[in-house]
Design a protein around this motif. Sequence first.
Motif, short mmCIF file in Angstrom:
data_model
loop_
_atom_site.label_atom_id
_atom_site.label_comp_id
_atom_site.label_asym_id
_atom_site.label_seq_id
_atom_site.Cartn_x
_atom_site.Cartn_y
_atom_site.Cartn_z
N PRO A 72 13.28 -1.31 10.31
CA PRO A 72 12.66 -0.44 9.29
C PRO A 72 12.78 -1.02 7.89
N LEU A 78 3.95 1.10 -10.22
CA LEU A 78 4.81 2.27 -10.37
C LEU A 78 4.95 3.03 -9.08
N THR A 79 3.81 3.21 -8.36
CA THR A 79 3.87 3.92 -7.09
C THR A 79 4.83 3.22 -6.15
N TRP A 106 5.79 -1.91 0.81
CA TRP A 106 5.75 -1.58 -0.62
C TRP A 106 5.66 -2.83 -1.48
N CYS A 128 8.54 3.77 -7.26
CA CYS A 128 9.02 5.14 -7.03
C CYS A 128 9.19 5.42 -5.55
N CYS A 129 8.16 5.14 -4.77
CA CYS A 129 8.20 5.50 -3.35
C CYS A 129 9.24 4.67 -2.60
N TYR A 130 9.38 3.40 -2.96
CA TYR A 130 10.37 2.56 -2.29
C TYR A 130 11.77 3.05 -2.60
N THR A 131 12.02 3.39 -3.87
CA THR A 131 13.34 3.92 -4.24
C THR A 131 13.64 5.18 -3.46
N PHE A 132 12.67 6.07 -3.35
CA PHE A 132 12.83 7.32 -2.64
C PHE A 132 13.23 7.06 -1.19
N TRP A 133 12.44 6.19 -0.54
CA TRP A 133 12.77 5.87 0.86
C TRP A 133 14.13 5.21 0.97
N TYR A 146 3.95 12.51 0.91
CA TYR A 146 4.97 11.47 1.10
C TYR A 146 6.38 12.04 1.03
N ILE A 151 1.61 8.29 -12.88
CA ILE A 151 2.31 8.21 -11.61
C ILE A 151 3.61 8.99 -11.63
N MET A 155 -0.51 1.48 -12.05
CA MET A 155 -0.35 2.58 -11.09
C MET A 155 0.20 2.08 -9.77
#
Lengths: 91, 815
Positions: free
Chosen positions: A8, A42-43, A16, A46-51, B461, B399, A39
């Motif tokens: 994973p 940044l996306t 990402w 943010c999303c990678y940090t979250f995961w 998400y 974002i 954009m």
Amino acid sequence: MATATVVPIVVVTLFWFLVGVVAPFFVPKGQNKGIVQLMLALTAVCCYTFWACAFIMQLNPLIGPTLSNSTLLAIQWNWEGNYANTVPPTY
Amino acid sequence: MGSLFRSEEMTLAQLFLQSEAAYACVSELGELGMVQFRDLNPDVNAFQRKFVNEVRRCDEMERKLRFLEKEIKKAEIPIPDTEDNPPAPPPREMIDLEATFEKLETEMKQVIINQETLKKNYLELTELKHVLVQTRQFFEEVQFQSYPLQLASEIAAEEGHHIQADSIGLSLTAGVVLKQRFAAFERMLWRACHGKVFLRHSEIDSPLEDPVTGYEVQKCVFVVFYQGEQLKSRVKRICEGFHANIYPCPENQAESQEMILGVMTRLEDLQNVLGQTQEHRYRALALAAKNIKVWFIKVCKIKAIYHTLNLFDLDVTRNCLIAECWCPVGDLNRIQQALTIGTERSESTVPSILHVVESNLEHPTYNRTNKFTTAFQSIVNAYGVSDYREVNPAPYTIITFPFLFSVMFGDGGDGIIMALFAIWMCVFEKKLASSAKNNEMWGTVYAGRYMILLMGLFSVYSGFIYNDFYSKSINIFGSSFSTNGTTNETIRKNLFVTLDPNTTQYLGSPYPLGIDPIWRQSTNELTYTNSFKMKLSVIFGVIHMLFGVSLSLLNHTYFKKRLNILCDFVPQVLFLVGMFGYLVFMIFYKWLAFGPHNSDVAPSLLITLINMFLLKPPPQLLYDAQRAVQYVLVIIVVLCVPWMLAVKPIVLYIQNMKKQVRKPKYANLVNETEQESEPVEPEPDQKEKFDFSDVFIRQAIHTIEFCLGCISNTASYLRLWALSLAHAELSLVLWEMVLRIGLSMEGYVGAIVLWGVFAFWVVLTIAILLIMEGLSAFLHGLRLHWVEFNNKFYVGDGHIFAPFSFEVILDDKED
């Protein structure tokens, strides 16, 4: 580290990375090029940090879930296909 | 990235326009919408300006147009919505327009007066008809040839008097009075005439239209019998007082019949005439209705042009108008083009000149946005318009705002609904645009459609990461906890069984995407997810704030304030990283280094942080060199405070002292050059004065704000945890108390109950979870951006560029 841990990490990081680092190079020229690149980057961040936070937290869990005995039987029956405990599940 | 990163470069420009060409040039500039004119006659009264007569004429025209519009609306003629945008007509056309409007207005007024007169006549005739019909009925009841005398003797017989028929001179008055007033009328007559009059009345069944007000009223017919002149005059006066209309009464039946016939024919004629007048009015209005929107636009534009011309400065010697305007540097070519077109259209020989001028006045802030970025720029501007050429937080907000919203919203199912709603709005943009203009609330939602789309997508998400879809978790990859080793006995004896991650009950690798679905089935779920969400909030908070502080570096570099970099930026970063960056480091370290095998020695991070600042040794070590590292960090952090506080004011003071030493020699020269200053700068330069106390106090405030703010802002980011917890609990309640009851019923009855329960569940989901929680998360996300993020770097004291644009003016008019 076990394969199930590494796979994973590699897959998500690669995804990402593609979104945030590679894709900005392929944005068509135009007035909004800079905004779209920003954009995407940044996306990805943010999303990678979250995961990553969710994943790292679960690597070494300090506590385990407390299940009621009926839920435990249901999990054995439905998720693990384990019918060894012949006590029928009572819902 | 262009102008969204920073506001656009603006410049002050002077325009020299020939008097004849001025109107056309301003018209072209209005269509372009790229310049903001400055008022060059600020102390001139509105009534003393040059073009005040033209503005007055425009006002007159608008008044006439509004009158026409009202008449058109009264006649219920639909006004077609024209899409075309007619240009402002030249001044000579204005006279033609005025004449047209004048003609239409007088025609309409005439028609209205005629209609009123005709309606009055109609009313009178109708009332007369009713009077005749009713009196005929009265007398027919009695069945005598000669009415008044017979009736009088009958009355006399009733009253017990014996009167000779011939000597009686009875007169009668017939008329119509409002039904409401009839009782009072009757009483008045009785009292005033001492009971010596006889009154009979009957109602008119159909209501009559009052010509003045247009309302329908109920009236009744009355006949008054009396004897003598005195009573006659009294009756007449009472009738006048009650606004009763008196009509002549016929003597006998033949006359009555003739009168009735005559009245009927006259009524018919009047009806015809009324109908024709109505048709004529309708036709005239329909003709006007076709053009009225275009006329409104034209008059609006003419008025706007004359208002703008009033701002210019008239140079009589050279017969030209001088204008000053702000315009974006990138658009200077288009403005020059517009001026050339204007000059050509007015067939003037002298070209218009655009001359760029340097100025120290505060430049307006202009950010070029498209339909996507407008929503984000407007929420940034709602907090404060950015200073000229300051870093604009809007592109990052595109974002980060939907992302932080999604962390607080955290439900994949609700996210899907939100995203679908937004997709519907975006796909049917054009169709929905007109309905959005009429309704303010719907218009606000429509304006934010792209924002809502992003919010919905990010929420999907975060629904995957929190593993929350309408309070249910989805198990895609298989849980990383298993029930190995739980025997039949354990299950029978214990109501609750806790899985131990130190054994094979934890399969060694975590769930790949988000939180393990087994936690949703457990009773200690909240303990686990609360810890996760709180740490997540602190991590995101620190990253967001560090990002904000680094944006301030960009500002300092651009405005060439190296002192600020050394005295503001560096200590701020050290302070933030030293305190909360270290906390984030500890969070990650604890996650990685401590596991089920040493869970008994895992230290509490909060206690560790508190002890670090109390300089107490940590009770349980996180890592070996912890004591030394913490001491160093505390010392650095504490040193940053006087660094932020004192260094900058002292340096500025020393710099100022050096300047003061050099200044007296050049004082005379400075005075001379000041007299040649440009006409553009009205205020003298204030920067020379240096007030040490002012600078020191300002710096102290900034320091205190930053240091205390660091702590409170980091805690403030915990709202990311709080709101997502609230949302999760609410959707859990809706599931357990509402939907589960419906789903667990069986049979046909269960199906019907489920149908009802589902409807109830949907209504509650939309009202509570989507609308209320959505608005709540929106608001809190906005607050995090406006306060915690912006106060790290944003000044936001600018004023926005408001160009002279017909589009904007016409849009405002429509509201």
